[in-house]
Design a protein around this motif. Sequence first.
Motif, PDB file in Angstrom:
ATOM      1  N   GLN A 172      43.066  33.123  37.239  1.00 35.81           N
ATOM      2  CA  GLN A 172      43.950  33.118  38.422  1.00 35.81           C
ATOM      3  C   GLN A 172      44.321  34.546  38.792  1.00 35.81           C
ATOM      4  O   GLN A 172      44.204  34.964  39.943  1.00 35.81           O
ATOM      5  CB  GLN A 172      45.213  32.293  38.075  1.00 35.81           C
ATOM      6  CG  GLN A 172      46.205  32.099  39.211  1.00 35.81           C
ATOM      7  CD  GLN A 172      45.611  31.320  40.386  1.00 35.81           C
ATOM      8  OE1 GLN A 172      44.830  30.396  40.154  1.00 35.81           O
ATOM      9  NE2 GLN A 172      45.895  31.746  41.591  1.00 35.81           N
ATOM     10  N   SER A 216      41.310  36.373  40.225  1.00 33.43           N
ATOM     11  CA  SER A 216      40.912  36.031  41.619  1.00 33.43           C
ATOM     12  C   SER A 216      41.964  36.533  42.607  1.00 33.43           C
ATOM     13  O   SER A 216      41.655  36.964  43.700  1.00 33.43           O
ATOM     14  CB  SER A 216      40.684  34.530  41.761  1.00 33.43           C
ATOM     15  OG  SER A 216      41.913  33.866  41.588  1.00 33.43           O
ATOM     16  N   THR A 217      43.265  36.566  42.174  1.00 34.50           N
ATOM     17  CA  THR A 217      44.314  37.082  43.086  1.00 34.50           C
ATOM     18  C   THR A 217      44.091  38.583  43.307  1.00 34.50           C
ATOM     19  O   THR A 217      44.096  39.067  44.436  1.00 34.50           O
ATOM     20  CB  THR A 217      45.716  36.860  42.461  1.00 34.50           C
ATOM     21  OG1 THR A 217      45.726  35.651  41.760  1.00 34.50           O
ATOM     22  CG2 THR A 217      46.815  36.870  43.503  1.00 34.50           C
ATOM     23  N   THR A 218      43.818  39.320  42.201  1.00 34.90           N
ATOM     24  CA  THR A 218      43.607  40.785  42.322  1.00 34.90           C
ATOM     25  C   THR A 218      42.413  41.037  43.242  1.00 34.90           C
ATOM     26  O   THR A 218      42.452  41.846  44.143  1.00 34.90           O
ATOM     27  CB  THR A 218      43.306  41.392  40.922  1.00 34.90           C
ATOM     28  OG1 THR A 218      43.956  40.631  39.943  1.00 34.90           O
ATOM     29  CG2 THR A 218      43.725  42.832  40.807  1.00 34.90           C
ATOM     30  N   LYS A 219      41.343  40.237  43.019  1.00 36.26           N
ATOM     31  CA  LYS A 219      40.105  40.433  43.798  1.00 36.26           C
ATOM     32  C   LYS A 219      40.383  40.203  45.282  1.00 36.26           C
ATOM     33  O   LYS A 219      39.995  40.991  46.145  1.00 36.26           O
ATOM     34  CB  LYS A 219      39.036  39.428  43.316  1.00 36.26           C
ATOM     35  CG  LYS A 219      37.681  40.145  42.921  1.00 36.26           C
ATOM     36  CD  LYS A 219      36.713  39.205  42.319  1.00 36.26           C
ATOM     37  CE  LYS A 219      35.638  38.788  43.336  1.00 36.26           C
ATOM     38  NZ  LYS A 219      34.776  37.711  42.814  1.00 36.26           N
ATOM     39  N   SER A 220      41.138  39.128  45.587  1.00 40.17           N
ATOM     40  CA  SER A 220      41.359  38.808  47.028  1.00 40.17           C
ATOM     41  C   SER A 220      42.233  39.889  47.661  1.00 40.17           C
ATOM     42  O   SER A 220      42.074  40.232  48.815  1.00 40.17           O
ATOM     43  CB  SER A 220      42.011  37.421  47.154  1.00 40.17           C
ATOM     44  OG  SER A 220      43.244  37.433  46.469  1.00 40.17           O
ATOM     45  N   LYS A 221      43.168  40.505  46.862  1.00 33.76           N
ATOM     46  CA  LYS A 221      44.008  41.584  47.415  1.00 33.76           C
ATOM     47  C   LYS A 221      43.144  42.807  47.739  1.00 33.76           C
ATOM     48  O   LYS A 221      43.337  43.500  48.732  1.00 33.76           O
ATOM     49  CB  LYS A 221      45.102  41.968  46.408  1.00 33.76           C
ATOM     50  CG  LYS A 221      46.326  41.022  46.486  1.00 33.76           C
ATOM     51  CD  LYS A 221      47.530  41.542  45.741  1.00 33.76           C
ATOM     52  CE  LYS A 221      48.644  40.477  45.704  1.00 33.76           C
ATOM     53  NZ  LYS A 221      49.177  40.308  44.357  1.00 33.76           N
ATOM     54  N   VAL A 223      40.120  42.950  48.656  1.00 33.42           N
ATOM     55  CA  VAL A 223      39.179  42.807  49.805  1.00 33.42           C
ATOM     56  C   VAL A 223      39.851  43.237  51.109  1.00 33.42           C
ATOM     57  O   VAL A 223      40.953  42.906  51.400  1.00 33.42           O
ATOM     58  CB  VAL A 223      38.700  41.312  49.890  1.00 33.42           C
ATOM     59  CG1 VAL A 223      37.864  41.090  51.143  1.00 33.42           C
ATOM     60  CG2 VAL A 223      37.922  40.983  48.631  1.00 33.42           C
TER      61      VAL A 223
END
Length: 317
Positions: free
Chosen positions: A307, A310-315, A317
């Motif tokens: 979780q 994926s949160t770090t990754k979406s930030k 982008v």
Amino acid sequence: MNVIDLETRFQEKIDSDIRIEPRDWMPDNYRHTLIRQIGQHAHSEIVGMLPEGNWITRAPSLKRKVALLAKVQDEAGHGLYLYSAAETLGGDRDHMFEELHSGKAKYSSIFNYPTLTWADMGAIGWLVDGAAIQNQIPLCRCSYGPYARAMIRVCKEESFHQRQGFEIMTVLCAGTPIQKAMAQDALNRFWWPSLMMFGPPDAESTHTAQSKKWGIKRFTNDELRQRFVDMIAPQADHLGITIPDPDLKWNEETKQYDFGEIDWTEFWQVVKGHGPCNKDRIAARTKAWEEGAWVREAALAYAEKQQIHSTTKSKAV
Ligand code: 3HC
């Protein structure tokens, strides 16, 4: 809309066979009785693994071991579907397990009887899964969507369970006199407890009337029990073994089998925790739960890590 109107509209949906889904309005008691029944159904599946699990290492051949392993694994999967179905109603899985381990929640009485010989694996598949199928086919038309859909998958697997059990009984009954006697002994011990699986007589059933009104039950306990007796009696004749009920006989008028009185004292004794194996079953389930804590913690830690990732990754982008 006030509660009266909501309840009227809800019952109209039930009466028109419109499925109730998790996000739909529903009476609290509808929700509670489903969490109760689905939770107990799930408990029955996982406790039901124990009597058969006892024979996996003792199976008489690799073929029998493989079939029994597959069956026991299926039961675990049925339990998981059903706990998930209960969670769609707000049921809390940890709380359900606490209630099981404390003896507060019920599970099917049948699993509190010992499995003494290999023939019991045949009798359980033939009779217990046969009774479960009798009870679960109508549940595929239950008014609550997730429960009905879980039952469709469960019933497909149950028919394999019953067929492998009946095949074990067929081989034993066609075998040596000792093997046939073992099959007869298993039928003697599992016949009456299998009839008890359908619940108390309709006159003593607390939930049947309301569950039928809400489309949770399509038939009463006694109706399903009668269907089961009518299905099994000819099969026992085919096997050449005798159902341990001197009052069992075909009634030409009703086109059904008449059968003897069930020992409801024994039934309530077992339901209340005083059956031959209740304590062992709860002890085994509690031990498995405690020893499995590290798996749950590891899975949760992994899910949390994913979780965060994926949160770090979406930030980024
Ligand atoms: N064992 C234990 N408790 C039982 C029981 C049984 N065989 N039959 C009834 N009871 C309990 C009920 O849970 C209820 O107690 P509660 O109010 O504390 O829950 C009380 O006795 C009165 O019985 P009712 O008939 O009023 O209760 P229900 O309307 O719930 O009917 C039922 C009982 C027919 C078992 C119903 O709950 C049901 O259809 N459940 C779903 C199917 C199920 O659970 N099957 C169990 C076997 S699963 C199985 O065999 C797996 C297979 O793969 C081997």
